[in-house]
Design an enzyme around this catalytic site. Structure first.
Site, PDB file in Angstrom:
ATOM      1  N   SER A   1       0.860  -1.188   0.000  1.00  0.00           N
ATOM      2  CA  SER A   1       0.000   0.000   0.000  1.00  0.00           C
ATOM      3  C   SER A   1       0.893   1.233   0.000  1.00  0.00           C
ATOM      4  CB  SER A   1      -0.911   0.008   1.231  1.00  0.00           C
ATOM      5  OG  SER A   1      -1.820  -1.067   1.182  1.00  0.00           O
TER       6      SER A   1
ATOM      7  N   LYS B   1      -7.294   1.685  -2.665  1.00  0.00           N
ATOM      8  CA  LYS B   1      -6.841   1.212  -1.359  1.00  0.00           C
ATOM      9  C   LYS B   1      -6.845   2.348  -0.334  1.00  0.00           C
ATOM     10  CE  LYS B   1      -5.274  -1.324   1.938  1.00  0.00           C
ATOM     11  NZ  LYS B   1      -4.011  -2.071   1.955  1.00  0.00           N
TER      12      LYS B   1
ATOM     13  N   LYS C   1       0.552   5.475   8.256  1.00  0.00           N
ATOM     14  CA  LYS C   1       1.141   5.773   6.946  1.00  0.00           C
ATOM     15  C   LYS C   1       0.071   5.891   5.879  1.00  0.00           C
ATOM     16  CE  LYS C   1       2.199   2.425   4.525  1.00  0.00           C
ATOM     17  NZ  LYS C   1       1.576   1.594   3.472  1.00  0.00           N
TER      18      LYS C   1
END
Length: 292
Positions: free
Chosen positions: A96, A171, A239
């Site tokens: 990701s 995502k 993150k």
């Protein structure tokens, strides 16, 4: 049987590699921590000594590493994927990362004759173990079709969502929804506990109605038990929410709930809890209510 290289054998990468072995593929694994490679070998995989060794004979390369700089590192350099993979190999990046980084590494890989796909996954550790991940794939449609038989060994819902970078954009949206749901669930459980309700019964009935979700199903019990062993670490969700807020700013849009939850997750990480499962956001909710 397909020759597959899996780079990154962490919480998600190792069970994915194991499922590829179970599906009959020849799997070479590489990881910075050698004990993870040993676990794959015990299940029938091959130990690679470097990224270059892993990808040399691979028809399909899968990377599952933590962040954008990690993807760039395994892609580039003399030992990297682009310099050592054979022309025509499919590179599936299941990490990701930032959509713009996904677009750039895809362009570099395509220029070298590779077939890149950004294919981040959702479903957590259990989804990886069970081989039922949701996979959102960006890249050329023909490359997606070629990779689909391999992806079907690790996922159940596998959708081509657009060109390179589109998988990472979807995502990011997924991580926004999950984070907001985790915080809402944390507040709901705090509310139920404050009134002395039978929380097991409450979550059962809530799960059967409109409030039901996979977040409730997978994270409710962890919150009730105060068991925050990592399935997906808060540091990684932190993150990912940075990707969400940064990309939203670039697009000129606002994501008020996302921005607020990003601050809550960041605060939890700053307190030293980045290694906990993202359901550990419940700890901050408890602390704010004086119920640690």
């Amino acid at each position: 049987m397909t020759n597959i290289a899996v780079i990154g054998l962490g919480i998600m990468g190792l069970p994915m590699a194991r499922n590829l072995v179970k599906a009959g593929h020849a799997v070479a694994g590489y990881n910075r921590s050698p004990e993870r490679i040993e676990q794959l070998v015990a299940d029938g995989g091959r130990a690679a000594t470097s990224v270059a060794d892993a990808v040399a004979d691979a028809d399909v390369i899968i990377t599952m590493v933590p962040d954008s700089p990690d993807v760039a590192a395994v892609a580039g350099g003399e030992d990297g994927i682009i310099a050592n993979a054979k022309v025509g190999a499919i590179w599936v990046d299941a990490s990701s990362i930032r959509p713009d980084v996904a677009q750039q590494v895809a362009a570099d890989a395509r220029a070298a004759g590779l077939r890149p796909l950004d294919a981040p996954v959702s479903g957590g550790e259990q989804g990886a173990v069970d081989g039922v991940l949701s996979i959102m794939v960006g890249g050329e449609a023909s490359d997606f079709e070629a990779a689909l038989p391999v992806l079907e060994a690790v996922g159940r819902t596998i959708v081509h969502v657009g060109p390179s970078g589109a998988g990472q954009t979807v995502k990011a949206a997924n991580q926004l929804i999950v984070a907001v749901n985790i915080q809402a669930l944390a507040e709901a459980i705090l509310f139920l506990e404050a009134y002395g309700v039978d929380t097991d019964a409450a979550l059962t009935v809530l799960g059967g109605g409109l409030a039901g979700s996979k977040v409730l199903d997978q994270k409710g019990r962890k919150m009730l038990d105060r068991d925050f062993a990592p399935g997906f670490r808060l540091a990684l969700h932190d993150k990912d929410l940075g990707i969400v807020t940064g990309a939203a700013r670039e697009a000129g849009i606002v994501v008020p709930l996302g921005a607020h939850v990003a601050q809550l997750v960041g605060s939890t990480v700053a307190k030293g809890d980045g290694g906990l499962d993202h359901s550990g956001l419940f700890k901050l909710t408890l602390a704010a209510a004086g119920r640690e």
